[in-house]
Structures are given as structure tokens and as C-alpha cells.
Motif scaffolding. Sequence first.
Motif, PDB file in Angstrom:
ATOM      1  N   UNK A  29     -16.293  12.994   5.034  1.00 13.01           N
ATOM      2  CA  UNK A  29     -16.883  14.292   5.352  1.00 13.01           C
ATOM      3  C   UNK A  29     -17.901  14.192   6.485  1.00 13.01           C
ATOM      4  N   UNK A  30     -18.439  13.010   6.709  1.00 10.23           N
ATOM      5  CA  UNK A  30     -19.346  12.799   7.848  1.00 10.23           C
ATOM      6  C   UNK A  30     -18.562  12.373   9.075  1.00 10.23           C
TER       7      UNK A  30
ATOM      8  N   UNK B 270      -7.745  10.977   6.628  1.00  9.37           N
ATOM      9  CA  UNK B 270      -8.846  10.119   6.203  1.00  9.37           C
ATOM     10  C   UNK B 270      -8.791   9.865   4.696  1.00  9.37           C
ATOM     11  N   UNK B 271      -9.176   8.655   4.306  1.00  8.01           N
ATOM     12  CA  UNK B 271      -9.350   8.362   2.887  1.00  8.01           C
ATOM     13  C   UNK B 271     -10.617   9.050   2.405  1.00  8.01           C
ATOM     14  N   UNK B 272     -10.474   9.927   1.450  1.00 10.99           N
ATOM     15  CA  UNK B 272     -11.619  10.685   0.938  1.00 10.99           C
ATOM     16  C   UNK B 272     -11.932  10.211  -0.473  1.00 10.99           C
TER      17      UNK B 272
ATOM     18  N   UNK C 137       0.835  -1.190   0.000  1.00  8.94           N
ATOM     19  CA  UNK C 137       0.000   0.000   0.000  1.00  8.94           C
ATOM     20  C   UNK C 137       0.876   1.248   0.000  1.00  8.94           C
ATOM     21  N   UNK C 138       0.479   2.270  -0.759  1.00 15.20           N
ATOM     22  CA  UNK C 138       1.229   3.526  -0.740  1.00 15.20           C
ATOM     23  C   UNK C 138       1.112   4.208   0.611  1.00 15.20           C
ATOM     24  N   UNK C 139       2.045   5.109   0.929  1.00 11.14           N
ATOM     25  CA  UNK C 139       2.037   5.751   2.255  1.00 11.14           C
ATOM     26  C   UNK C 139       0.714   6.445   2.584  1.00 11.14           C
ATOM     27  N   UNK C 140       0.120   7.100   1.598  1.00 10.51           N
ATOM     28  CA  UNK C 140      -1.137   7.786   1.860  1.00 10.51           C
ATOM     29  C   UNK C 140      -2.234   6.841   2.306  1.00 10.51           C
ATOM     30  N   UNK C 141      -2.271   5.660   1.700  1.00  5.87           N
ATOM     31  CA  UNK C 141      -3.282   4.674   2.078  1.00  5.87           C
ATOM     32  C   UNK C 141      -2.978   4.085   3.451  1.00  5.87           C
TER      33      UNK C 141
END
Length: 398
Positions: A89-90, A198-200, A17-21
Amino acid sequence: MSSHEPHGQHELTSQGAPPGLRRARAATSAIFLLFGAALGAWTARLPAIKQNLALSDGTLGLALLAFALGAIVGMQVAGRLVDRLGSARVMLPVAVAEGVGLVLPGFAPDLVALAVSLVLFGVVHGALNIAMNANAVEVQRAWGRPIITSFHAVYSIGGFIGAAAGGLFAAANLSARTTFVCIGAALLVISLVAGRWFLRTPPTLAESGESGRPTGVLLLGVLAFCCLVGEGAAADWSTVYLRDGLDSSPGFAAAAYAAFAIAMMAGRLVGDRLAARLGQIPLVRGSAALAALGLAAALIGGPPLVGVLGFGCLGAGLACIAPQVFAAAGERNPAHAGRAIARVAAVGYAGFLVGPVAIGAAAELVSLRWALLIPVVLTAFVAITAHALRPKTGAATA
């Protein structure tokens, strides 16, 4: 893995997985930890709330009912918002509100104020439950292999941490109000820090233009109901059964629920590897069979140790079922994932509330040993109907 996901993405995430994930997974895990810690802290200081307001068992039960009703409302509202706005967003505002909501009951001067504060806390708690599970499904989809059970393992750890912290505040003779303010502040900081990663993902319902309601999730809700009846039974009746049914000492009787909780946590820590190796349906079928057989063995009788081992098997068996049911609901139709998970969670939560009451009523008519056959039968039903988790044909577009 949803049927519409590009094959290349699966290969990328399976290899690494990439760092962002990775940060997104850690951030969502932090919210599950927060969620468990808030509930654990609240439960630990419940006796202090009862004592401070001079509540009877009955009036306290009414206040707790307010929390349950608020949670169910919050689940349904959050389901719609997740589908329209996206889970991240929630999740961020309701995670922040979770820390605030925990504080409110500590300042309630009477029963009415306590009930109102618990409705508000329940709404936020229920909404966070849906948003974080929907986000966990999205992270799992991007990750490319089963990881959702690890989030629920972190929730269990959070519950232990929250309860332990609440116990330490109680041991130091600090008020419930002080407990909730300190822990609520920590939860607030956690949510704000985690929210940066957060994953958006785009709100799929808005993109697809679909309307209507999620379909094909009623049986998944029934499976969640059956699972949570077992959890409620362990929480409310395991210690009583060992004490009265197996004539154990009061101290040893507490080992029944401890074994259940530890086994559930351990099961969730290895659940993702089992899901990857066995597959979702075989894992749920085998887990439910273990739960049913373990509790049935505890009810046969014998020394109290048998009862402890039986409730341990119940915990290990139930550990992976709810996460897999939520994942199946979220993947059944991604455009309606929020409302699908909300429906399943609400039906399941009803099992946690109604199950222990039904067992108590049945115990009045027969005995607690016979009444505890209810979760045995229900978990056996889950084993038989585990095929309900199989993706529907065309689920990604229906």
C-alpha cells in the motif's frame, strides 16, 4: 525464513511457487528496475542540468545534498507507514511518484527551485527504497528460499538501462527535460502495471498491536554503512586511483569502475544460489573477505590491470552484502520490518555520502593509496562481525 512461518508453507513454496506469487515477484522486480532506471537517468543527465543552470561544482553539490537529505527523511517516513499500512500500500503510490519526481528537476529554472525539486525527488526515492525492500523481504518469506539478491541485481540492471537511455538522449542533443519526461512516463506506466500484482500482506504491526521501536538492528546498520563506504569509494575514487596512483591512461582508468559495476551485477545474479548453498552468514563473511582482499591487492601497486581486477573483486564481494543485511533487518522483527529496514538503509546511505568525502580528506593528509585502506578495514570488519545477521532468539515475537 522467519521462525513463526508454518512448515507446510515452506514445503509448498520450495517445490514450486504458485502463479500469483510468481507474478508478485515479477512485479516487485519491476519496481527495483524502475528505481535503478530513475537514478541512472538522473545521473546521466546531471552534466546537462549543471550546464543549463550555470552551476559551479560547489552549488551543484549543495543541490545534491538536498536530494540526500530528502531521501533520508523519506526513508524514515516510509518505515513507519510500511509497518502501519503494509509495504504494498506504500510501494504503489511512491512508485508512481518516482516517475513524477524524476521530471521535476528538469523544469527547475534556478538553483533554489532545483534544490526544492530534489528534496521532493529525494523523499519519494528514499520512501520507495524502504517500501520495495520491505516487500522483497515479504516475497522472499513467502517464496521459501533466498531470492532477495535477485531484486538488487534487477536494480543494477535498471541503473544501467537508465544511464544508457540518458546517454542516448544526450547523444541526440535532446534536453534533460525531454529525457526526464519520456523516462518518467515509462516509469509511471511500469509502476501502474506492476501494482496490480504486488504481494499484499496484512500490516503486522497493526495486527499484533505492538508499539515501540525495532531493536537489535544498530549493528546491521553499521554493516550497511561499511559496505556502502566501499561502494562510494569505487564510484568516486577508483578511476582517480588508477589514473594517478597506477599511472594508467585516462581511457583505461575508467575500466576500474566498469569492472566494479559488472562484477557487482554478476555477483547479485548468482547471490541467491550462493545464499541457499552456503547460508547467509558464511556468504556475507566470505563476500566481505573477498572485497577487503581484492581492494588491498589493488593498493599494493603493480600494473593498472591489477587495480582493475582488485576493484572487480571489491564489486563482487560487496554484491551480496547489502541485500542480506536488509533481509536480516526485515526478519529480525516482522512487526517492525519497515522501520528496521529504514534505520539500516539510512545508516548505510550515510556511508555512501560520508565515505568518499572522508577518503578525500584522508588523501590530502597522506595519499589516496593509504586513504583507500579505509574501505579495506571496514569490509574486513564486516567479515569479522557477520554473525550479527544471525536471528535473535524470539525475534518473531520480541
